[in-house]
Write a protein that holds these residues in place. Structure first.
Motif, PDB file in Angstrom:
ATOM      1  N   GLY A   1      12.522   3.445  -5.570  1.00 40.62           N
ATOM      2  CA  GLY A   1      13.582   3.273  -4.596  1.00 40.62           C
ATOM      3  C   GLY A   1      13.515   4.370  -3.556  1.00 40.62           C
ATOM      4  O   GLY A   1      12.697   5.292  -3.640  1.00 40.62           O
ATOM      5  N   TYR A   2      14.390   4.290  -2.573  1.00 38.56           N
ATOM      6  CA  TYR A   2      14.366   5.261  -1.482  1.00 38.56           C
ATOM      7  C   TYR A   2      14.599   6.686  -1.988  1.00 38.56           C
ATOM      8  O   TYR A   2      13.956   7.638  -1.557  1.00 38.56           O
ATOM      9  N   LEU A   3      15.513   6.836  -2.933  1.00 38.73           N
ATOM     10  CA  LEU A   3      15.792   8.176  -3.452  1.00 38.73           C
ATOM     11  C   LEU A   3      14.604   8.747  -4.214  1.00 38.73           C
ATOM     12  O   LEU A   3      14.418   9.968  -4.269  1.00 38.73           O
ATOM     13  N   ASP A   4      13.775   7.886  -4.790  1.00 31.08           N
ATOM     14  CA  ASP A   4      12.629   8.353  -5.566  1.00 31.08           C
ATOM     15  C   ASP A   4      11.532   8.952  -4.690  1.00 31.08           C
ATOM     16  O   ASP A   4      10.819   9.851  -5.120  1.00 31.08           O
TER      17      ASP A   4
ATOM     18  N   LYS B   1       0.806  -1.222   0.000  1.00 31.23           N
ATOM     19  CA  LYS B   1       0.000   0.000   0.000  1.00 31.23           C
ATOM     20  C   LYS B   1       0.842   1.277   0.000  1.00 31.23           C
ATOM     21  O   LYS B   1       0.395   2.316  -0.471  1.00 31.23           O
ATOM     22  N   HIS B   2       2.031   1.203   0.571  1.00 27.41           N
ATOM     23  CA  HIS B   2       2.883   2.386   0.726  1.00 27.41           C
ATOM     24  C   HIS B   2       4.341   1.989   0.475  1.00 27.41           C
ATOM     25  O   HIS B   2       4.706   0.827   0.650  1.00 27.41           O
ATOM     26  N   PHE B   3       5.170   2.994   0.149  1.00 35.84           N
ATOM     27  CA  PHE B   3       6.610   2.735   0.194  1.00 35.84           C
ATOM     28  C   PHE B   3       7.002   2.576   1.660  1.00 35.84           C
ATOM     29  O   PHE B   3       6.728   3.442   2.492  1.00 35.84           O
ATOM     30  N   ALA B   4       7.644   1.474   1.985  1.00 39.21           N
ATOM     31  CA  ALA B   4       8.020   1.178   3.371  1.00 39.21           C
ATOM     32  C   ALA B   4       9.489   0.800   3.423  1.00 39.21           C
ATOM     33  O   ALA B   4       9.894  -0.203   2.838  1.00 39.21           O
ATOM     34  N   HIS B   5      10.280   1.588   4.127  1.00 39.66           N
ATOM     35  CA  HIS B   5      11.720   1.337   4.149  1.00 39.66           C
ATOM     36  C   HIS B   5      12.046  -0.011   4.785  1.00 39.66           C
ATOM     37  O   HIS B   5      13.033  -0.650   4.417  1.00 39.66           O
ATOM     38  N   VAL B   6      11.226  -0.471   5.735  1.00 41.33           N
ATOM     39  CA  VAL B   6      11.516  -1.752   6.370  1.00 41.33           C
ATOM     40  C   VAL B   6      11.363  -2.915   5.391  1.00 41.33           C
ATOM     41  O   VAL B   6      12.011  -3.954   5.542  1.00 41.33           O
ATOM     42  N   HIS B   7      10.526  -2.751   4.384  1.00 41.53           N
ATOM     43  CA  HIS B   7      10.413  -3.762   3.331  1.00 41.53           C
ATOM     44  C   HIS B   7      11.522  -3.560   2.288  1.00 41.53           C
ATOM     45  O   HIS B   7      12.126  -4.535   1.820  1.00 41.53           O
ATOM     46  N   TYR B   8      11.783  -2.327   1.945  1.00 43.66           N
ATOM     47  CA  TYR B   8      12.824  -1.994   0.963  1.00 43.66           C
ATOM     48  C   TYR B   8      14.165  -2.630   1.342  1.00 43.66           C
ATOM     49  O   TYR B   8      14.891  -3.149   0.491  1.00 43.66           O
ATOM     50  N   PHE B   9      14.485  -2.625   2.625  1.00 45.41           N
ATOM     51  CA  PHE B   9      15.778  -3.141   3.076  1.00 45.41           C
ATOM     52  C   PHE B   9      15.796  -4.662   3.234  1.00 45.41           C
ATOM     53  O   PHE B   9      16.820  -5.224   3.624  1.00 45.41           O
ATOM     54  N   GLN B  10      14.683  -5.346   2.968  1.00 42.99           N
ATOM     55  CA  GLN B  10      14.670  -6.799   3.099  1.00 42.99           C
ATOM     56  C   GLN B  10      15.484  -7.493   2.007  1.00 42.99           C
ATOM     57  O   GLN B  10      16.033  -8.565   2.228  1.00 42.99           O
ATOM     58  N   GLU B  11      15.543  -6.898   0.830  1.00 40.24           N
ATOM     59  CA  GLU B  11      16.268  -7.536  -0.267  1.00 40.24           C
ATOM     60  C   GLU B  11      17.760  -7.256  -0.141  1.00 40.24           C
ATOM     61  O   GLU B  11      18.182  -6.102  -0.188  1.00 40.24           O
ATOM     62  N   PRO B  12      18.571  -8.290   0.034  1.00 39.41           N
ATOM     63  CA  PRO B  12      20.016  -8.062   0.168  1.00 39.41           C
ATOM     64  C   PRO B  12      20.575  -7.319  -1.044  1.00 39.41           C
ATOM     65  O   PRO B  12      20.263  -7.637  -2.191  1.00 39.41           O
ATOM     66  N   GLY B  13      21.385  -6.300  -0.766  1.00 36.56           N
ATOM     67  CA  GLY B  13      22.076  -5.583  -1.826  1.00 36.56           C
ATOM     68  C   GLY B  13      21.340  -4.405  -2.405  1.00 36.56           C
ATOM     69  O   GLY B  13      21.938  -3.581  -3.102  1.00 36.56           O
ATOM     70  N   VAL B  14      20.037  -4.270  -2.134  1.00 34.48           N
ATOM     71  CA  VAL B  14      19.278  -3.196  -2.779  1.00 34.48           C
ATOM     72  C   VAL B  14      19.791  -1.825  -2.322  1.00 34.48           C
ATOM     73  O   VAL B  14      19.908  -0.898  -3.125  1.00 34.48           O
TER      74      VAL B  14
ATOM     75  N   ASP C   1      22.844  -1.059  -1.270  1.00 32.28           N
ATOM     76  CA  ASP C   1      24.154  -0.807  -1.879  1.00 32.28           C
ATOM     77  C   ASP C   1      24.001  -0.346  -3.320  1.00 32.28           C
ATOM     78  O   ASP C   1      24.686   0.575  -3.768  1.00 32.28           O
ATOM     79  N   ARG C   2      23.102  -0.995  -4.056  1.00 33.30           N
ATOM     80  CA  ARG C   2      22.944  -0.655  -5.474  1.00 33.30           C
ATOM     81  C   ARG C   2      22.395   0.757  -5.655  1.00 33.30           C
ATOM     82  O   ARG C   2      22.834   1.497  -6.529  1.00 33.30           O
ATOM     83  N   GLU C   3      21.425   1.128  -4.840  1.00 32.76           N
ATOM     84  CA  GLU C   3      20.810   2.437  -5.027  1.00 32.76           C
ATOM     85  C   GLU C   3      21.542   3.548  -4.298  1.00 32.76           C
ATOM     86  O   GLU C   3      21.689   4.655  -4.812  1.00 32.76           O
ATOM     87  N   LEU C   4      22.000   3.263  -3.094  1.00 33.15           N
ATOM     88  CA  LEU C   4      22.499   4.333  -2.228  1.00 33.15           C
ATOM     89  C   LEU C   4      24.013   4.382  -2.135  1.00 33.15           C
ATOM     90  O   LEU C   4      24.570   5.389  -1.706  1.00 33.15           O
TER      91      LEU C   4
ATOM     92  N   ARG D   1      25.664  11.000  -0.185  1.00 34.39           N
ATOM     93  CA  ARG D   1      25.405  12.392   0.200  1.00 34.39           C
ATOM     94  C   ARG D   1      23.970  12.792  -0.140  1.00 34.39           C
ATOM     95  O   ARG D   1      23.290  13.437   0.666  1.00 34.39           O
ATOM     96  N   ALA D   2      23.516  12.415  -1.332  1.00 29.01           N
ATOM     97  CA  ALA D   2      22.148  12.764  -1.715  1.00 29.01           C
ATOM     98  C   ALA D   2      21.140  12.089  -0.795  1.00 29.01           C
ATOM     99  O   ALA D   2      20.154  12.700  -0.367  1.00 29.01           O
ATOM    100  N   PHE D   3      21.381  10.812  -0.484  1.00 29.58           N
ATOM    101  CA  PHE D   3      20.460  10.088   0.387  1.00 29.58           C
ATOM    102  C   PHE D   3      20.425  10.705   1.776  1.00 29.58           C
ATOM    103  O   PHE D   3      19.348  10.942   2.342  1.00 29.58           O
ATOM    104  N   LEU D   4      21.595  10.976   2.357  1.00 30.17           N
ATOM    105  CA  LEU D   4      21.623  11.522   3.710  1.00 30.17           C
ATOM    106  C   LEU D   4      20.953  12.892   3.765  1.00 30.17           C
ATOM    107  O   LEU D   4      20.210  13.200   4.701  1.00 30.17           O
ATOM    108  N   ALA D   5      21.209  13.729   2.765  1.00 29.87           N
ATOM    109  CA  ALA D   5      20.563  15.046   2.753  1.00 29.87           C
ATOM    110  C   ALA D   5      19.048  14.888   2.680  1.00 29.87           C
ATOM    111  O   ALA D   5      18.300  15.557   3.396  1.00 29.87           O
TER     112      ALA D   5
END
Length: 223
Positions: A199-202, A148-161, A163-166, A171-175
Protein backbone atom coordinates in the motif's frame (compact mmCIF):
# COMPACT_ATOMS: atom_id res chain seq x y z
CA UNK A 1 6.13 43.97 1.48
CA UNK A 2 3.39 41.88 3.05
CA UNK A 3 -0.22 42.52 2.11
CA UNK A 4 -1.63 41.01 5.30
CA UNK A 5 -3.66 37.82 5.47
CA UNK A 6 -5.98 36.44 2.80
CA UNK A 7 -9.71 36.58 3.29
CA UNK A 8 -11.64 33.30 3.02
CA UNK A 9 -15.00 32.91 1.34
CA UNK A 10 -17.26 30.11 0.20
CA UNK A 11 -19.35 30.49 -2.94
CA UNK A 12 -21.81 28.25 -4.79
CA UNK A 13 -19.99 27.18 -7.95
CA UNK A 14 -21.04 24.62 -10.56
CA UNK A 15 -23.23 22.67 -8.15
CA UNK A 16 -20.75 22.60 -5.25
CA UNK A 17 -19.62 24.89 -2.44
CA UNK A 18 -16.08 26.13 -3.10
CA UNK A 19 -13.89 27.68 -0.42
CA UNK A 20 -11.07 29.97 -1.52
CA UNK A 21 -8.49 32.41 -0.24
CA UNK A 22 -8.43 35.89 -1.78
CA UNK A 23 -5.69 38.47 -1.31
CA UNK A 24 -4.46 41.60 -3.06
CA UNK A 25 -5.65 43.85 -5.85
CA UNK A 26 -4.84 43.99 -9.54
CA UNK A 27 -4.88 41.48 -12.37
CA UNK A 28 -6.28 38.15 -11.09
CA UNK A 29 -4.19 35.01 -10.68
CA UNK A 30 -5.93 31.72 -9.80
CA UNK A 31 -3.75 29.08 -8.12
CA UNK A 32 -4.86 25.46 -8.62
CA UNK A 33 -3.24 23.01 -6.21
CA UNK A 34 -2.70 19.29 -6.72
CA UNK A 35 -2.63 16.18 -4.54
CA UNK A 36 -2.55 16.19 -1.57
CA UNK A 37 -2.79 19.97 -1.35
CA UNK A 38 -5.02 22.80 -0.24
CA UNK A 39 -5.20 26.52 -0.91
CA UNK A 40 -2.69 26.59 1.97
CA UNK A 41 -0.07 24.98 -0.25
CA UNK A 42 0.26 28.35 -2.01
CA UNK A 43 0.54 30.46 1.16
CA UNK A 44 4.03 31.81 0.35
CA UNK A 45 3.16 32.48 -3.29
CA UNK A 46 -0.07 34.24 -2.28
CA UNK A 47 1.90 36.71 -0.18
CA UNK A 48 4.55 37.28 -2.84
CA UNK A 49 2.12 37.71 -5.74
CA UNK A 50 -0.24 40.00 -3.85
CA UNK A 51 2.71 42.14 -2.77
CA UNK A 52 3.74 42.35 -6.43
CA UNK A 53 0.40 43.89 -7.36
CA UNK A 54 -1.86 40.96 -8.23
CA UNK A 55 -5.16 39.73 -6.89
CA UNK A 56 -4.51 36.12 -5.89
CA UNK A 57 -7.33 33.57 -5.64
CA UNK A 58 -6.45 30.12 -4.29
CA UNK A 59 -9.35 27.67 -4.01
CA UNK A 60 -9.58 24.38 -2.24
CA UNK A 61 -10.18 22.36 -5.39
CA UNK A 62 -13.16 20.03 -5.81
CA UNK A 63 -12.76 17.16 -3.33
CA UNK A 64 -10.29 18.94 -1.05
CA UNK A 65 -10.33 20.91 2.17
CA UNK A 66 -13.49 22.92 2.80
CA UNK A 67 -14.77 22.60 -0.76
CA UNK A 68 -17.44 20.00 -1.51
CA UNK A 69 -16.29 16.45 -2.23
CA UNK A 70 -18.85 14.61 -4.39
CA UNK A 71 -18.75 10.85 -3.85
CA UNK A 72 -18.93 9.67 -7.46
CA UNK A 73 -15.79 9.56 -9.62
CA UNK A 74 -17.63 11.00 -12.63
CA UNK A 75 -18.02 14.28 -10.72
CA UNK A 76 -14.29 14.90 -11.19
CA UNK A 77 -14.15 14.74 -14.98
CA UNK A 78 -12.95 17.61 -17.11
CA UNK A 79 -16.37 19.23 -17.74
CA UNK A 80 -16.83 19.47 -13.96
CA UNK A 81 -13.34 20.75 -13.13
CA UNK A 82 -13.36 23.30 -15.95
CA UNK A 83 -16.85 24.32 -14.88
CA UNK A 84 -15.55 24.95 -11.37
CA UNK A 85 -12.94 27.41 -12.61
CA UNK A 86 -15.31 29.20 -14.98
CA UNK A 87 -17.93 29.32 -12.26
CA UNK A 88 -15.44 30.75 -9.78
CA UNK A 89 -14.56 33.56 -12.20
CA UNK A 90 -18.26 34.20 -12.80
CA UNK A 91 -19.00 34.33 -9.06
CA UNK A 92 -16.24 36.91 -8.60
CA UNK A 93 -17.13 38.97 -11.67
CA UNK A 94 -13.78 38.23 -13.34
CA UNK A 95 -13.59 37.97 -17.13
CA UNK A 96 -10.09 36.51 -17.59
CA UNK A 97 -7.33 35.35 -15.24
CA UNK A 98 -3.86 33.90 -15.19
CA UNK A 99 -4.10 30.28 -14.02
CA UNK A 100 -1.27 28.52 -12.22
CA UNK A 101 -1.36 24.78 -11.66
CA UNK A 102 0.60 22.15 -9.80
CA UNK A 103 0.24 18.35 -10.13
CA UNK A 104 -3.41 17.54 -10.95
CA UNK A 105 -4.00 21.30 -10.94
CA UNK A 106 -1.47 21.54 -13.76
CA UNK A 107 -3.31 18.90 -15.79
CA UNK A 108 -6.47 20.98 -15.43
CA UNK A 109 -4.90 24.32 -16.28
CA UNK A 110 -3.12 22.90 -19.33
CA UNK A 111 -6.60 22.06 -20.64
CA UNK A 112 -8.29 25.36 -19.77
CA UNK A 113 -7.28 27.29 -22.92
CA UNK A 114 -8.92 24.61 -25.09
CA UNK A 115 -12.07 24.39 -22.96
CA UNK A 116 -12.53 28.05 -21.97
CA UNK A 117 -10.22 30.13 -24.21
CA UNK A 118 -11.96 33.42 -23.47
CA UNK A 119 -11.35 33.09 -19.70
CA UNK A 120 -7.57 32.46 -19.70
CA UNK A 121 -5.00 35.23 -20.14
CA UNK A 122 -1.88 33.16 -19.36
CA UNK A 123 -0.66 29.97 -17.67
CA UNK A 124 2.01 29.23 -15.06
CA UNK A 125 2.75 25.54 -14.67
CA UNK A 126 4.63 23.54 -12.06
CA UNK A 127 5.72 19.91 -11.94
CA UNK A 128 3.62 18.42 -14.75
CA UNK A 129 4.51 19.02 -18.42
CA UNK A 130 2.00 19.01 -21.23
CA UNK A 131 1.91 15.50 -22.70
CA UNK A 132 0.25 13.98 -25.76
CA UNK A 133 -2.74 11.70 -25.41
CA UNK A 134 -1.72 8.13 -24.58
CA UNK A 135 -2.28 5.53 -27.33
CA UNK A 136 -4.19 3.43 -24.77
CA UNK A 137 -6.70 4.20 -22.03
CA UNK A 138 -4.89 5.79 -19.07
CA UNK A 139 -6.03 2.99 -16.75
CA UNK A 140 -4.40 0.44 -19.08
CA UNK A 141 -1.15 2.38 -18.98
CA UNK A 142 -1.37 2.67 -15.20
CA UNK A 143 -1.86 -1.09 -14.88
CA UNK A 144 1.22 -1.78 -17.04
CA UNK A 145 3.29 0.66 -14.99
CA UNK A 146 2.12 -0.98 -11.77
CA UNK A 147 3.27 -4.38 -13.04
CA UNK A 148 6.84 -3.09 -12.65
CA UNK A 149 6.65 -0.40 -9.96
CA UNK A 150 4.38 0.85 -7.21
CA UNK A 151 2.32 3.50 -9.01
CA UNK A 152 -0.05 5.76 -7.11
CA UNK A 153 -2.16 6.37 -10.22
CA UNK A 154 -2.93 2.64 -10.33
CA UNK A 155 -3.29 2.34 -6.55
CA UNK A 156 -6.11 4.91 -6.59
CA UNK A 157 -8.05 3.11 -9.34
CA UNK A 158 -9.72 0.72 -6.91
CA UNK A 159 -12.64 2.45 -5.18
CA UNK A 160 -12.23 2.58 -1.42
CA UNK A 161 -8.59 1.50 -1.23
CA UNK A 162 -7.40 4.92 -0.07
CA UNK A 163 -10.12 5.17 2.58
CA UNK A 164 -9.24 1.74 3.94
CA UNK A 165 -5.51 2.36 4.15
CA UNK A 166 -5.22 6.09 4.68
CA UNK A 167 -8.49 7.14 6.30
CA UNK A 168 -7.33 6.52 9.87
CA UNK A 169 -3.70 7.29 9.08
CA UNK A 170 -3.99 10.74 7.56
CA UNK A 171 -1.22 12.30 9.65
CA UNK A 172 1.24 9.49 8.96
CA UNK A 173 0.43 9.53 5.24
CA UNK A 174 0.75 13.31 4.90
CA UNK A 175 4.05 13.37 6.79
CA UNK A 176 5.43 10.59 4.61
CA UNK A 177 4.30 11.97 1.28
CA UNK A 178 5.17 15.61 1.99
CA UNK A 179 8.72 14.66 2.97
CA UNK A 180 9.07 12.16 0.12
CA UNK A 181 8.04 14.84 -2.37
CA UNK A 182 10.35 17.47 -0.91
CA UNK A 183 13.87 18.26 -1.99
CA UNK A 184 15.10 16.45 1.12
CA UNK A 185 13.96 13.04 -0.13
CA UNK A 186 13.30 10.95 -3.24
CA UNK A 187 9.67 10.17 -3.98
CA UNK A 188 10.55 7.86 -6.86
CA UNK A 189 12.24 5.45 -4.44
CA UNK A 190 8.73 4.02 -4.07
CA UNK A 191 9.17 2.65 -7.60
CA UNK A 192 11.59 0.11 -6.15
CA UNK A 193 8.62 -1.66 -4.57
CA UNK A 194 6.17 -3.87 -6.47
CA UNK A 195 2.53 -2.85 -6.43
CA UNK A 196 1.41 -6.35 -5.50
CA UNK A 197 1.06 -6.64 -1.74
CA UNK A 198 2.03 -3.04 -0.98
CA UNK A 199 0.00 0.00 0.00
CA UNK A 200 0.97 3.65 -0.14
CA UNK A 201 2.13 3.69 3.48
CA UNK A 202 4.37 0.68 2.84
CA UNK A 203 6.38 2.23 0.01
CA UNK A 204 6.95 5.75 1.34
CA UNK A 205 10.07 6.37 3.45
CA UNK A 206 9.82 7.27 7.11
CA UNK A 207 10.20 11.04 7.55
CA UNK A 208 12.21 12.71 10.30
CA UNK A 209 10.33 14.36 13.12
CA UNK A 210 8.89 17.81 12.57
CA UNK A 211 9.75 20.64 12.33
CA UNK A 212 11.49 20.59 8.96
CA UNK A 213 13.21 23.59 7.43
CA UNK A 214 10.15 24.32 5.30
CA UNK A 215 7.25 23.02 7.43
CA UNK A 216 6.56 23.48 11.11
CA UNK A 217 4.08 21.71 13.39
CA UNK A 218 1.37 24.38 13.11
CA UNK A 219 1.50 24.30 9.32
CA UNK A 220 1.33 20.53 9.31
CA UNK A 221 -1.61 20.63 11.72
CA UNK A 222 -3.50 22.79 9.21
CA UNK A 223 -3.23 20.06 6.60
Amino acid sequence: MSMGQPTHRTVAVNGIEMQFADQGEGDPVVLCHGFPGLWFSWRHQIEALSAAGYRVIAPDMRGYGRTSAPAVASAYDRPHTVGDMVGLLDALGIERAVFAGHDFGAHLTWDLPAWAPDRVSALMQLSVPRAPRLPVQPSVGFKYLASKHFAHVHYFQEPGVADRELGDNARAFLAKIFHALSGANRYLDCWEFPSEGNGYLDVLPEPPALPWSWLDENEFDYY
